[in-house]
Design a protein around this motif. Sequence first.
Motif, mmCIF file in Angstrom:
data_model
loop_
_atom_site.group_PDB
_atom_site.id
_atom_site.type_symbol
_atom_site.label_atom_id
_atom_site.label_comp_id
_atom_site.label_asym_id
_atom_site.label_seq_id
_atom_site.Cartn_x
_atom_site.Cartn_y
_atom_site.Cartn_z
ATOM 1 N N MET A 1 0.840 -1.201 0.000
ATOM 2 C CA MET A 1 0.000 0.000 0.000
ATOM 3 C C MET A 1 0.873 1.248 0.000
ATOM 4 S SD MET A 1 -3.004 -0.773 2.738
ATOM 5 C CE MET A 1 -2.808 -2.314 3.595
ATOM 6 N N ASP A 2 0.649 2.117 -0.971
ATOM 7 C CA ASP A 2 1.346 3.403 -0.960
ATOM 8 C C ASP A 2 0.863 4.231 0.222
ATOM 9 O OD1 ASP A 2 2.654 2.712 -3.291
ATOM 10 O OD2 ASP A 2 1.175 3.690 -4.577
ATOM 11 N N GLN A 3 -0.425 4.159 0.470
ATOM 12 C CA GLN A 3 -1.045 4.850 1.589
ATOM 13 C C GLN A 3 -1.965 3.838 2.265
ATOM 14 O OE1 GLN A 3 -3.063 8.417 0.464
ATOM 15 N NE2 GLN A 3 -3.735 8.872 2.519
ATOM 16 N N PHE A 4 -2.028 3.880 3.592
ATOM 17 C CA PHE A 4 -2.841 2.911 4.321
ATOM 18 C C PHE A 4 -4.289 2.978 3.867
ATOM 19 C CE2 PHE A 4 -5.473 1.472 7.874
ATOM 20 C CZ PHE A 4 -4.915 0.223 8.103
ATOM 21 N N SER A 5 -4.849 1.817 3.574
ATOM 22 C CA SER A 5 -6.243 1.691 3.169
ATOM 23 C C SER A 5 -6.899 0.651 4.064
ATOM 24 C CB SER A 5 -6.324 1.248 1.704
ATOM 25 O OG SER A 5 -7.585 0.697 1.414
ATOM 26 N N VAL A 6 -7.951 1.056 4.770
ATOM 27 C CA VAL A 6 -8.640 0.154 5.681
ATOM 28 C C VAL A 6 -9.196 -1.048 4.918
ATOM 29 C CG1 VAL A 6 -10.585 -0.070 7.286
ATOM 30 C CG2 VAL A 6 -9.188 1.985 7.319
ATOM 31 N N SER A 7 -9.822 -0.807 3.777
ATOM 32 C CA SER A 7 -10.422 -1.918 3.030
ATOM 33 C C SER A 7 -9.347 -2.887 2.526
ATOM 34 C CB SER A 7 -11.291 -1.414 1.879
ATOM 35 O OG SER A 7 -10.517 -0.723 0.936
ATOM 36 N N ARG A 8 -8.239 -2.373 2.010
ATOM 37 C CA ARG A 8 -7.161 -3.264 1.559
ATOM 38 C C ARG A 8 -6.534 -4.010 2.729
ATOM 39 N NH1 ARG A 8 -3.029 -0.640 -2.389
ATOM 40 N NH2 ARG A 8 -2.289 -2.783 -2.419
ATOM 41 N N GLY B 1 -6.668 -7.989 2.975
ATOM 42 C CA GLY B 1 -5.422 -8.728 3.160
ATOM 43 C C GLY B 1 -5.476 -9.640 4.375
ATOM 44 N N LEU B 2 -6.059 -9.144 5.489
ATOM 45 C CA LEU B 2 -6.218 -9.999 6.670
ATOM 46 C C LEU B 2 -7.100 -11.193 6.351
ATOM 47 C CD1 LEU B 2 -6.612 -7.580 9.720
ATOM 48 C CD2 LEU B 2 -4.623 -8.924 9.052
ATOM 49 N N TYR C 1 -5.841 -1.372 21.415
ATOM 50 C CA TYR C 1 -7.288 -1.574 21.437
ATOM 51 C C TYR C 1 -7.777 -2.128 20.096
ATOM 52 C CZ TYR C 1 -12.230 -0.439 22.125
ATOM 53 O OH TYR C 1 -13.600 -0.506 22.242
ATOM 54 N N ALA C 2 -7.326 -1.545 19.004
ATOM 55 C CA ALA C 2 -7.763 -1.976 17.673
ATOM 56 C C ALA C 2 -7.278 -3.395 17.374
ATOM 57 C CB ALA C 2 -7.253 -1.005 16.608
ATOM 58 N N SER C 3 -6.021 -3.697 17.678
ATOM 59 C CA SER C 3 -5.494 -5.041 17.390
ATOM 60 C C SER C 3 -6.206 -6.099 18.222
ATOM 61 C CB SER C 3 -3.983 -5.096 17.584
ATOM 62 O OG SER C 3 -3.625 -4.793 18.908
ATOM 63 N N ALA C 4 -6.491 -5.790 19.488
ATOM 64 C CA ALA C 4 -7.225 -6.743 20.337
ATOM 65 C C ALA C 4 -8.634 -6.967 19.791
ATOM 66 C CB ALA C 4 -7.283 -6.232 21.777
ATOM 67 N N GLY C 5 -9.265 -5.901 19.330
ATOM 68 C CA GLY C 5 -10.607 -6.022 18.750
ATOM 69 C C GLY C 5 -10.606 -6.841 17.476
ATOM 70 N N ILE C 6 -9.630 -6.594 16.620
ATOM 71 C CA ILE C 6 -9.527 -7.340 15.359
ATOM 72 C C ILE C 6 -9.336 -8.821 15.655
ATOM 73 C CG2 ILE C 6 -8.086 -7.740 13.324
ATOM 74 C CD1 ILE C 6 -7.557 -4.634 13.357
ATOM 75 N N LEU D 1 -16.187 -6.283 6.442
ATOM 76 C CA LEU D 1 -16.882 -5.019 6.144
ATOM 77 C C LEU D 1 -17.383 -4.357 7.427
ATOM 78 C CD1 LEU D 1 -18.898 -5.934 2.918
ATOM 79 C CD2 LEU D 1 -16.975 -4.322 3.110
ATOM 80 N N ILE D 2 -17.905 -5.152 8.344
ATOM 81 C CA ILE D 2 -18.359 -4.610 9.635
ATOM 82 C C ILE D 2 -17.160 -4.062 10.410
ATOM 83 C CG2 ILE D 2 -19.371 -5.231 11.872
ATOM 84 C CD1 ILE D 2 -21.030 -7.374 10.263
ATOM 85 N N ALA D 3 -16.080 -4.833 10.456
ATOM 86 C CA ALA D 3 -14.876 -4.382 11.168
ATOM 87 C C ALA D 3 -14.311 -3.113 10.536
ATOM 88 C CB ALA D 3 -13.827 -5.495 11.186
ATOM 89 N N GLN D 4 -14.336 -3.035 9.193
ATOM 90 C CA GLN D 4 -13.857 -1.835 8.497
ATOM 91 C C GLN D 4 -14.685 -0.617 8.892
ATOM 92 O OE1 GLN D 4 -13.454 -2.188 4.165
ATOM 93 N NE2 GLN D 4 -13.248 -4.389 4.471
#
Length: 195
Positions: free
Chosen positions: A78-85, A89-90, A146-151, A172-175
Amino acid sequence: MGNFCGDKRVVKTKRRIREVFHELMLENDLSSITISAIARRAEIDRKTFYAHYSSVGDLIDEIVSDLEEDVQSLLAEMDQFSVSRFFNGLNAITLKNQVFFRHVCRSPSYNFFLLRFKGLLKKALLSIFPADSDINPDVGDICAEYASAGIISVYNNWLVGERNIPIETLSLIAQEIFDRSRIGSDGLYGEAIRQ
């Protein structure tokens, strides 16, 4: 251990050792998985195992390192962070390792994998903050934790079957949740996160 990366026999042997380790994980607690058991099931000598790994822990470290490389590659693409990408990827990483992750999530003796993967995600999330960012490092660390624990929790619930939805819907919900709580001067914490 040995430096045989280009040898097809080495790649094949290491792949078989990992396959057998995953099989044994489905049958045993981690403490019951021995080098002898891996060697016997893989139909190799113990010394062949030792040519590649110094211990079962070394094998586990390589598995975790490979997952870390997958996450780092995802971010590097990613050139720039993209939540959807990021979430797509996850999903790909999760599906590629689904049997492994599903067992890890169901077995308390393998919880350390989840903790290591959470640390990996936290590191990845921290890397999206530019060095010259106005985000207070302590707040950024808390938000990434917090975000990593939630994911991890959301994917864990999906893997153990507590969510009967496709992984694409899950992400999609997590995004959406991630997007609504974006960290930044115009995001969730505004003035509180500035240094």
